[in-house]
Design a protein around this motif. Structure first.
Motif, PDB file in Angstrom:
ATOM      1  N   VAL A 238       0.840  -1.202   0.000  1.00 33.87           N
ATOM      2  CA  VAL A 238       0.000   0.000   0.000  1.00 33.87           C
ATOM      3  C   VAL A 238       0.876   1.252   0.000  1.00 33.87           C
ATOM      4  O   VAL A 238       0.624   2.204  -0.757  1.00 33.87           O
ATOM      5  CB  VAL A 238      -0.947   0.019   1.232  1.00 33.87           C
ATOM      6  CG1 VAL A 238      -1.716   1.333   1.292  1.00 33.87           C
ATOM      7  CG2 VAL A 238      -1.917  -1.160   1.165  1.00 33.87           C
ATOM      8  N   VAL A 239       1.908   1.240   0.846  1.00 32.66           N
ATOM      9  CA  VAL A 239       2.812   2.392   0.929  1.00 32.66           C
ATOM     10  C   VAL A 239       3.563   2.604  -0.386  1.00 32.66           C
ATOM     11  O   VAL A 239       3.679   3.726  -0.877  1.00 32.66           O
ATOM     12  CB  VAL A 239       3.833   2.184   2.077  1.00 32.66           C
ATOM     13  CG1 VAL A 239       4.868   3.305   2.069  1.00 32.66           C
ATOM     14  CG2 VAL A 239       3.115   2.146   3.416  1.00 32.66           C
ATOM     15  N   GLU A 241       2.638   1.723  -3.345  1.00 32.70           N
ATOM     16  CA  GLU A 241       1.713   2.196  -4.381  1.00 32.70           C
ATOM     17  C   GLU A 241       1.493   3.708  -4.269  1.00 32.70           C
ATOM     18  O   GLU A 241       1.441   4.418  -5.277  1.00 32.70           O
ATOM     19  CB  GLU A 241       0.377   1.472  -4.280  1.00 32.70           C
ATOM     20  CG  GLU A 241      -0.607   1.858  -5.377  1.00 32.70           C
ATOM     21  CD  GLU A 241      -1.916   1.105  -5.287  1.00 32.70           C
ATOM     22  OE1 GLU A 241      -2.561   0.909  -6.339  1.00 32.70           O
ATOM     23  OE2 GLU A 241      -2.302   0.711  -4.164  1.00 32.70           O
ATOM     24  N   LYS A 242       1.390   4.214  -3.036  1.00 32.79           N
ATOM     25  CA  LYS A 242       1.153   5.655  -2.835  1.00 32.79           C
ATOM     26  C   LYS A 242       2.396   6.481  -3.143  1.00 32.79           C
ATOM     27  O   LYS A 242       2.300   7.619  -3.596  1.00 32.79           O
ATOM     28  CB  LYS A 242       0.717   5.894  -1.392  1.00 32.79           C
ATOM     29  CG  LYS A 242      -0.695   5.380  -1.084  1.00 32.79           C
ATOM     30  CD  LYS A 242      -1.110   5.721   0.332  1.00 32.79           C
ATOM     31  CE  LYS A 242      -2.545   5.240   0.600  1.00 32.79           C
ATOM     32  NZ  LYS A 242      -2.998   5.571   1.977  1.00 32.79           N
ATOM     33  N   TRP A 243       3.588   5.890  -2.898  1.00 32.27           N
ATOM     34  CA  TRP A 243       4.831   6.629  -3.108  1.00 32.27           C
ATOM     35  C   TRP A 243       5.423   6.434  -4.491  1.00 32.27           C
ATOM     36  O   TRP A 243       6.441   7.035  -4.808  1.00 32.27           O
ATOM     37  CB  TRP A 243       5.861   6.202  -2.058  1.00 32.27           C
ATOM     38  CG  TRP A 243       5.561   6.765  -0.703  1.00 32.27           C
ATOM     39  CD1 TRP A 243       4.496   7.511  -0.321  1.00 32.27           C
ATOM     40  CD2 TRP A 243       6.383   6.614   0.462  1.00 32.27           C
ATOM     41  NE1 TRP A 243       4.565   7.819   0.998  1.00 32.27           N
ATOM     42  CE2 TRP A 243       5.714   7.295   1.525  1.00 32.27           C
ATOM     43  CE3 TRP A 243       7.578   5.964   0.749  1.00 32.27           C
ATOM     44  CZ2 TRP A 243       6.227   7.345   2.809  1.00 32.27           C
ATOM     45  CZ3 TRP A 243       8.093   6.028   2.025  1.00 32.27           C
ATOM     46  CH2 TRP A 243       7.437   6.702   3.058  1.00 32.27           C
TER      47      TRP A 243
END
Length: 244
Positions: A238-239, A241-243
């Protein structure tokens, strides 16, 4: 006819697998080959997705070091004895995640295309490595006398459930499923990683109940460790994907 002779003579007419005592252990070569095959697959997928050659090489080297180091550390912690160090699948998976994530941020390239291939390769490495366990008998299934039972000459000729072979099939299939999803979802490749993480955790925790070492236990520390690693891996996806 002695118990040994009965087991051997029954191989032709009965579905059982006989593992004789071996003078030399093939455990380490098989485990290293399994890791090598998985790393090769991950590197090919990285290059196919446009990651630079240098990034692939550095990620491969760093990940390999972390796989072995963390696996051995977990092995010592679980065994409580440095003399019993060995390869632990959960430790290897954790090392793979740590090594790949560190490399992703060091190299500064496309994070998803650099990380997802390693997540996909993890069940392939683990599945193939269980061939070593099957041959060496370092871990084995619950007592079982049905078709496909495994008989180890070193364990008194008793029948055991073929848990290692089941894990080989299960995790290779998980890898194939993940790879298919990866190839069919070019714009959402992180999805394949998440599915692989969930499936690997569910099946690994579930299959532990078929191990001899799990008899009489509800939940073990190893199962909790697997769940924790899966949660960390999922959150990392998740991290990333956001970064990205």
């Amino acid at each position: 006819m002695c118990k040994y002779d009965k087991a051997v003579s029954g191989l032709k007419g009965d579905m059982q697998i006989f593992i004789p005592e071996m003078k030399y252990s093939f455990y380490s070569p098989i485990v290293l080959l399994s890791i090598g095959i998985g790393m090769l697959v991950a590197c090919v997928l990285m290059r196919k997705s446009g990651v630079s050659k240098n990034a692939v090489i550095y990620t491969m080297l760093l990940t390999f070091v972390f796989i072995l180091t963390v696996s051995f550390m977990v092995s010592i912690i679980l065994a409580g004895d440095i003399r019993r160090v060995g390869f632990v699948g959960a430790g290897g998976a954790l090392g793979l995640i740590v090594g790949a994530v560190i490399s992703v941020f060091i190299m500064g390239e496309d994070k998803i295309n650099s990380l997802v291939p390693w997540v996909l390769a993890a069940p392939l490495m683990y599945g193939l490595s269980k061939i070593a366990c099957h041959i060496s008998g370092c871990c084995y299934g619950i007592p079982y006398e049905g078709p496909g039972r495994v008989i180890y000459a070193s364990k008194g000729m008793e029948g055991y459930f073929p848990i290692q072979l089941l894990e080989v099939i299960t995790f290779v299939v998980i890898f194939v499923i993940g790879l298919v999803i990866y190839l069919k979802n070019e714009n959402n490749r992180i999805l394949s990683a998440r599915i692989v993480i969930i499936m690997s955790a569910v099946f690994k925790i579930g299959l532990e109940y078929l191990r001899f070492s799990h008899i009489g236990k509800m939940v073990t520390g190893y199962q909790i460790l697997i769940l924790a690693i899966a949660v960390v891996a999922y959150i990392t996806s998740v991290v990333i994907e956001k970064w990205n």
